[in-house]
Design a protein around this motif. Sequence first.
Motif, PDB file in Angstrom:
ATOM      1  N   HIS A   1       0.748  -1.259  -0.186  1.00  0.00           N
ATOM      2  CA  HIS A   1       0.009  -0.144   0.007  1.00  0.00           C
ATOM      3  C   HIS A   1       0.999   1.172  -0.061  1.00  0.00           C
ATOM      4  O   HIS A   1       1.985   1.420   0.658  1.00  0.00           O
TER       5      HIS A   1
ATOM      6  N   GLU B   1       1.666   5.012   1.305  1.00  0.00           N
ATOM      7  CA  GLU B   1       1.367   5.681   2.817  1.00  0.00           C
ATOM      8  C   GLU B   1       1.343   7.371   2.678  1.00  0.00           C
ATOM      9  O   GLU B   1       2.347   7.988   2.836  1.00  0.00           O
TER      10      GLU B   1
ATOM     11  N   THR C   1      -6.262  10.813  -2.670  1.00  0.00           N
ATOM     12  CA  THR C   1      -6.404   9.342  -3.105  1.00  0.00           C
ATOM     13  C   THR C   1      -5.258   9.131  -3.945  1.00  0.00           C
ATOM     14  O   THR C   1      -4.882   9.697  -5.046  1.00  0.00           O
TER      15      THR C   1
ATOM     16  N   GLU D   1      -3.010  -1.304  -5.515  1.00  0.00           N
ATOM     17  CA  GLU D   1      -3.827  -0.839  -4.097  1.00  0.00           C
ATOM     18  C   GLU D   1      -3.865   0.618  -3.670  1.00  0.00           C
ATOM     19  O   GLU D   1      -2.886   1.242  -4.459  1.00  0.00           O
ATOM     20  N   SER D   2      -4.777   1.226  -3.190  1.00  0.00           N
ATOM     21  CA  SER D   2      -5.017   2.691  -3.235  1.00  0.00           C
ATOM     22  C   SER D   2      -5.223   3.120  -1.550  1.00  0.00           C
ATOM     23  O   SER D   2      -5.778   2.206  -0.772  1.00  0.00           O
ATOM     24  N   ARG D   3      -4.977   4.247  -1.316  1.00  0.00           N
ATOM     25  CA  ARG D   3      -5.033   4.819   0.139  1.00  0.00           C
ATOM     26  C   ARG D   3      -5.662   6.248  -0.156  1.00  0.00           C
ATOM     27  O   ARG D   3      -5.165   6.772  -1.026  1.00  0.00           O
TER      28      ARG D   3
ATOM     29  N   VAL E   1     -10.860   0.208   1.947  1.00  0.00           N
ATOM     30  CA  VAL E   1      -9.637   0.018   1.137  1.00  0.00           C
ATOM     31  C   VAL E   1      -9.454  -1.165   0.118  1.00  0.00           C
ATOM     32  O   VAL E   1     -10.061  -2.207   0.583  1.00  0.00           O
TER      33      VAL E   1
END
Length: 320
Positions: free
Chosen positions: A36, A38, A114, A128-130, A192
């Motif tokens: 992921h 950060e 994002t 993957e995104s956060r 998530v």
Amino acid sequence: MNPPKSPFRRVAAIAAGALIGIAGVGVLASPASAHHPEPSGTYCLTSDGQVKVTWTVGNSENIDAKITTLKSTVPAEFTGSLAQDATLPAKGEGFLTGTQAHRFDQKRPTIELTVEARWVRSDRIVTESRTVAAEPKGTCAAEATPSPSSPTPTATPSATPTPTTPATSPSPSQPPTQSPTPTATPAPAEPVGSVESTCDKLTFTIENPADGETVTLTLTPNKGEVKTLVVKPGETGSVSFDATEGLVVTPAAEGLDDTAPIAWEQPADCAPGQGGGKDEPALPLTGAATGGIIAGAVVLLAAGAALFVVARRRRVRFTA
């Protein structure tokens, strides 16, 4: 006469061998940590009423990643190294940073970022995104701007002194009224999502925070049956599709902005015939590293068995 070895020694040897074998399986079979980005961010208010936002993005993994999506609620261009398609350095090798500045009309704007990143490993490809909200930091520090020096004007003496009328003292200038420092509106807890392509599967995973809402994700493949993933608050769920050549899955959910189809990608280290079948699903596998796990366990268990045999061969001996 040497005293016989205690039966406890033999039991201990057996237990030690078994524990070594189990520990080896645990080490070899332990799953990799979740990939992921950060992100983090702060913002402050400038003297001219703009909001200045500074974003920083790090990497959870020991390999570089690629920024595949970059969306901000601040309608301004990024300045700095943070950009779409930028390379995200491996963990411990630096960060990507970006700055935005904008004058908001609303008093409490939403300031969020994002970031989606993509990692390519030999046995899997992970996306993957956060999403993160920026933290307020009050008023921005004033930037020193040197003013150009100008000659002091010389007063021209008047021939006849003119009586002056005492002028009214100017009222102290009021500092420009500044809008209150905006506070990021607490957004609903964001689930998530991640997508992983392995040699035999295309897997969709959703991690739903405890204070979120139930997520219902509908996944429609271009071949095969539609699958639905329901994840309640505080839970994590996943759905997998057998890897076949040309497999494309389209996700859909309430509030999901990005509904672009997602294609399965074959990792570099897949064995011949593993995944990518045109007419048949891939053969069932227990994991890409199964052979290594079994071999390691056999070797370590054999070491334990050897310890047991040595313990049993020790007998009473008489010496002169």
